[in-house]
Scaffold this active site. Structure first.
Site, PDB file in Angstrom:
ATOM      1  N   SER A  48     -98.462  -3.761  61.257  1.00  0.00           N
ATOM      2  CA  SER A  48     -98.449  -2.466  60.864  1.00  0.00           C
ATOM      3  C   SER A  48     -99.599  -1.595  61.229  1.00  0.00           C
ATOM      4  O   SER A  48    -100.614  -2.294  60.791  1.00  0.00           O
ATOM      5  CB  SER A  48     -97.525  -2.237  59.781  1.00  0.00           C
ATOM      6  OG  SER A  48     -98.130  -3.063  58.610  1.00  0.00           O
TER       7      SER A  48
ATOM      8  N   ARG B  12     -88.470  -3.605  59.261  1.00  0.00           N
ATOM      9  CA  ARG B  12     -88.148  -4.289  60.743  1.00  0.00           C
ATOM     10  C   ARG B  12     -86.619  -4.503  60.685  1.00  0.00           C
ATOM     11  O   ARG B  12     -86.085  -4.725  61.674  1.00  0.00           O
ATOM     12  CB  ARG B  12     -89.127  -5.377  60.828  1.00  0.00           C
ATOM     13  CG  ARG B  12     -90.502  -4.944  61.113  1.00  0.00           C
ATOM     14  CD  ARG B  12     -91.575  -5.920  61.731  1.00  0.00           C
ATOM     15  NE  ARG B  12     -92.870  -5.508  61.798  1.00  0.00           N
ATOM     16  CZ  ARG B  12     -93.777  -5.856  60.921  1.00  0.00           C
ATOM     17  NH1 ARG B  12     -93.591  -6.550  59.899  1.00  0.00           N
ATOM     18  NH2 ARG B  12     -95.002  -5.372  61.057  1.00  0.00           N
TER      19      ARG B  12
ATOM     20  N   LEU C  38    -100.202  -3.288  53.961  1.00  0.00           N
ATOM     21  CA  LEU C  38     -99.720  -3.287  55.197  1.00  0.00           C
ATOM     22  C   LEU C  38     -99.922  -4.702  55.922  1.00  0.00           C
ATOM     23  O   LEU C  38    -100.981  -5.129  55.781  1.00  0.00           O
ATOM     24  CB  LEU C  38    -100.316  -2.113  56.096  1.00  0.00           C
ATOM     25  CG  LEU C  38     -99.891  -0.596  55.803  1.00  0.00           C
ATOM     26  CD1 LEU C  38    -100.734   0.221  56.315  1.00  0.00           C
ATOM     27  CD2 LEU C  38     -98.538  -0.329  56.041  1.00  0.00           C
ATOM     28  N   ASP C  39     -99.034  -5.011  56.545  1.00  0.00           N
ATOM     29  CA  ASP C  39     -99.276  -6.437  57.223  1.00  0.00           C
ATOM     30  C   ASP C  39     -99.993  -6.195  58.521  1.00  0.00           C
ATOM     31  O   ASP C  39    -100.298  -5.034  58.967  1.00  0.00           O
ATOM     32  CB  ASP C  39     -97.835  -7.404  57.326  1.00  0.00           C
ATOM     33  CG  ASP C  39     -97.062  -6.573  58.398  1.00  0.00           C
ATOM     34  OD1 ASP C  39     -97.202  -5.680  59.034  1.00  0.00           O
ATOM     35  OD2 ASP C  39     -95.728  -6.743  58.061  1.00  0.00           O
ATOM     36  N   VAL C  40    -100.295  -7.249  59.204  1.00  0.00           N
ATOM     37  CA  VAL C  40    -100.957  -7.447  60.264  1.00  0.00           C
ATOM     38  C   VAL C  40    -100.768  -6.404  61.563  1.00  0.00           C
ATOM     39  O   VAL C  40    -101.408  -5.789  61.993  1.00  0.00           O
ATOM     40  CB  VAL C  40    -101.267  -8.699  60.938  1.00  0.00           C
ATOM     41  CG1 VAL C  40    -102.026  -8.798  62.214  1.00  0.00           C
ATOM     42  CG2 VAL C  40    -102.171  -9.425  59.742  1.00  0.00           C
TER      43      VAL C  40
END
Length: 314
Positions: free
Chosen positions: A109, A244, A105-107
């Protein structure tokens, strides 16, 4: 075997934590690892090994004043701890754990983030191979577009959205789902017109045979309050950034613009939000219990995934 070693064995497997927004996944993993190492070392080390040493002494019944030379000394066998095993000499028993990370999971999310310890690292690989679906809640905002499709990106366009209705949004979502379902059937290696394909689709058990582009297996609108809206989405092989961009493309299809304000993963394969440990429970006891409870589900899901893959491969 010491209590710390037994506790370490209880960590061998998979568990899920809740990754908050604004935190890098590596920091989450490292924080969990640091907490587990601290708790393991607090349990103490095994009893030090014993060694036999011969210590000088005097013969029984001999007064010290009567000792005149070395011949009157004696050596006595004694069991002593090995100094190399002393905690102050060898240091903590655990310096590092092999904590593996599942789907990233990126920063920006948040949500379910699967980790594995020891043997759990192999299970993470098996989990990838099964191509299990993941679920997300996406929050969108009509009326603007940014350079990175998020609400915090650089604004590049503002648009009207009064003409958008829930009915129009749901029609776009139906087209997206239908298109992706056809792609999933093609990647699954089953006859599109067969009874097998129909039954697998109804049960939600269709799986691609290999790594594929992102596939949306289900999507619906659960909240519509313009300019805000919320979608629930099931997908395979996606990334938060892909989701997104999907919100951005939905805005374009509705002759407007949209950005994604939040990406939250609610399911990753056999782990859901109730399984995800909060920051206050990233400790030895909670993680060990989570691994124990997840074990039967993990084994059952991975076994089912392997069984489903075999017919398609033949």
């Amino acid at each position: 075997m010491g209590s710390a070693a037994r506790a370490y064995r209880s960590l061998q497997g998979l568990f899920a934590v809740y990754k908050p927004p604004g935190v890098h996944w590596k920091l989450v993993r490292d924080t969990v690892e640091t907490s587990l190492i601290r708790d393991l070392n607090s349990l103490g080390s095994p009893a030090p090994r014993q060694t036999i040493r011969f210590l000088p002494g005097r013969c029984e019944g001999t007064d010290r004043s009567e000792l005149t030379d070395r011949s009157e000394l004696t050596l006595t066998a004694a069991r002593l701890p090995v100094l190399a095993d002393h905690p102050l000499v060898k240091g903590p028993e655990f310096h590092r754990l092999k904590v593996g990370a599942g789907h990233r999971l990126d920063v920006r999310s948040s949500g379910v983030f699967v980790l594995g310890v020891g043997h759990g690292n192999k299970l993470l690989t098996d989990m990838y191979s099964c191509h299990l679906p993941k679920e997300y809640t996406l929050q969108g905002l009509f009326g603007k577009a940014t350079d990175d499709f998020s609400d915090s990106g650089r604004l590049i366009e503002k648009t009207t959205f009064d003409h958008i209705s829930r009915d129009k949004l749901e029609k776009i979502l139906a087209v997206i789902q239908g298109t992706n379902q056809k792609a999933l059937l093609a990647f699954s290696g089953v006859d599109l017109k067969s009874q097998e394909a129909y039954e697998l689709a109804v049960k939600g058990l269709l799986r691609p045979l290999q790594k594929t582009p992102p596939i949306i297996t289900g999507v619906r609108c659960v909240r519509f309050a313009p300019p805000e809206f919320t979608l629930e989405i099931q997908c395979l092989n996606e990334t938060p950034q892909y989701l997104r961009k999907l919100i951005h493309e939905i805005g374009l299809e509705l002759r407007s613009a949209a950005v994604c304000s939040h990406v939250r993963r609610t399911r990753d394969g056999f782990f859901t939000l109730p399984d995800a440990l909060l920051r206050s429970h990233w400790d030895l006891r909670s993680v060990g219990e989570a691994v124990r409870q997840a074990g039967p589900r993990v084994r059952a899901a991975l076994s089912l995934g392997e069984a489903e893959a075999e017919p398609g491969q033949g």
